[in-house]
Design an enzyme around this catalytic site. Structure first.
Site, PDB file in Angstrom:
ATOM      1  N   GLY A  32      22.744 -84.558 110.865  1.00 36.64           N
ATOM      2  CA  GLY A  32      23.944 -84.835 111.607  1.00 36.64           C
ATOM      3  C   GLY A  32      25.278 -84.469 110.449  1.00 36.64           C
ATOM      4  O   GLY A  32      25.169 -84.793 109.055  1.00 36.64           O
ATOM      5  N   SER A  33      26.110 -83.401 110.287  1.00 36.29           N
ATOM      6  CA  SER A  33      26.911 -83.311 109.330  1.00 36.29           C
ATOM      7  C   SER A  33      28.275 -82.680 110.115  1.00 36.29           C
ATOM      8  O   SER A  33      28.502 -82.008 111.745  1.00 36.29           O
ATOM      9  CB  SER A  33      26.669 -82.674 108.379  1.00 36.29           C
ATOM     10  OG  SER A  33      25.361 -81.259 109.307  1.00 36.29           O
ATOM     11  N   ARG A  34      28.920 -82.191 108.854  1.00 33.60           N
ATOM     12  CA  ARG A  34      29.800 -80.582 109.919  1.00 33.60           C
ATOM     13  C   ARG A  34      30.213 -79.384 108.541  1.00 33.60           C
ATOM     14  O   ARG A  34      29.746 -79.902 107.431  1.00 33.60           O
ATOM     15  CB  ARG A  34      31.129 -81.044 110.346  1.00 33.60           C
ATOM     16  CG  ARG A  34      31.955 -81.486 109.290  1.00 33.60           C
ATOM     17  CD  ARG A  34      33.329 -82.197 109.669  1.00 33.60           C
ATOM     18  NE  ARG A  34      34.337 -81.079 107.758  1.00 33.60           N
ATOM     19  CZ  ARG A  34      35.781 -82.525 107.787  1.00 33.60           C
ATOM     20  NH1 ARG A  34      35.735 -83.738 108.340  1.00 33.60           N
ATOM     21  NH2 ARG A  34      37.087 -82.091 106.983  1.00 33.60           N
ATOM     22  N   MET A  78      28.355 -80.751 113.342  1.00 31.76           N
ATOM     23  CA  MET A  78      27.385 -80.508 114.379  1.00 31.76           C
ATOM     24  C   MET A  78      26.758 -81.896 114.448  1.00 31.76           C
ATOM     25  O   MET A  78      26.765 -82.727 113.829  1.00 31.76           O
ATOM     26  CB  MET A  78      26.374 -79.796 112.938  1.00 31.76           C
ATOM     27  CG  MET A  78      26.843 -78.711 112.738  1.00 31.76           C
ATOM     28  SD  MET A  78      25.610 -77.915 111.369  1.00 31.76           S
ATOM     29  CE  MET A  78      26.463 -78.686 110.223  1.00 31.76           C
ATOM     30  N   ILE A 112      29.260 -80.273 104.572  1.00 33.20           N
ATOM     31  CA  ILE A 112      29.445 -81.639 104.312  1.00 33.20           C
ATOM     32  C   ILE A 112      28.647 -83.064 104.989  1.00 33.20           C
ATOM     33  O   ILE A 112      28.195 -82.639 105.513  1.00 33.20           O
ATOM     34  CB  ILE A 112      31.087 -82.034 104.406  1.00 33.20           C
ATOM     35  CG1 ILE A 112      32.040 -81.561 104.300  1.00 33.20           C
ATOM     36  CG2 ILE A 112      31.278 -83.737 104.715  1.00 33.20           C
ATOM     37  CD1 ILE A 112      33.331 -81.620 104.917  1.00 33.20           C
TER      38      ILE A 112
END
Length: 218
Positions: A185-187, A97, A155
């Site tokens: 912001g991450s995944r 993301m 994460i």
């Protein structure tokens, strides 16, 4: 509609923007500089509002399918050894993301929450190979009779400093329902059975709560 996790930040941002506008209008006389500052304040407000937006999603409930838990781009599809819960090989599908994506995390399948754990950690960039093991993260496993167990892991990235996880062991998870939120912001990684039929490709853009990631391979 804005997500509840952003209400406080949105109010603070509005106060900063209004205060900045009043100060700029009162103390800066150079027209071009005043315009630049006001435009910057407006852009800042728009970015914050966009980040915390929470659009309605229309999930087609199906116990034989795994849907994307988040908006973003598929960056990993591979067979890996999952160390924390399954302790065996699984198919990993990861969705990255960017800060402009919707950051609501949704349940990829419906069923019972059988595992939920938070891990403090580092803030490596989300696409770093060790991010799923060393970054701040939460691991949630949902089980249903049709698909079995599916693990999804939030994460944190280099910008994300707080992961919110709503899943508790024993909860009834509704496919597409809110599982949590990641700020800035991450995944999210998915760990699926090896006989799963993957329905996405690398670099494909997916939409949380709607895009089909995988289904039972009949």
């Amino acid at each position: 509609m804005f997500h509840k996790e952003g209400h406080k930040i949105i109010v603070i941002t509005l106060l900063i923007v209004v205060g900045g506008y009043l100060l700029t209008d009162s103390f800066i006389e150079i027209t071009w500089l005043k315009t630049i500052i006001m435009l910057a304040l407006l852009v800042f407000l728009i970015l914050i509002l966009q980040f915390f937006r929470n659009p309605k999603r229309h999930t087609q409930l199906n116990d034989g399918q795994v849907i994307s838990p988040v908006d973003g781009k598929v960056v990993v599809i591979e067979e890996v050894f999952e160390k924390e819960y399954f302790k065996e090989k699984r198919l990993q599908v990861s969705v990255f993301m960017s800060p402009i994506n919707v950051h609501v995390t949704r349940y990829p399948i419906g069923g019972n929450v059988v595992f939920s754990k938070y891990h403090p950690g580092k803030y490596l960039v989300a696409w770093h190979p060790k991010a799923s093991e060393e970054n701040e993260r939460t691991t949630v496993v949902v089980e249903n009779k049709t698909y079995g167990k599916v693990l999804h892991r939030q994460i944190a990235g280099a910008l994300a400093k707080r992961i919110v996880n709503y899943a508790k062991v024993g909860d009834n998870a509704v496919q597409g329902g809110e599982s949590g939120f990641i700020k800035f912001g991450s995944r999210v990684d998915l760990y699926l059975p090896l006989d799963t039929k993957i329905k996405v490709a690398l670099n494909q853009k997916v939409k949380g709560g709607e895009s089909i990631i995988a289904e039972i391979n009949e």
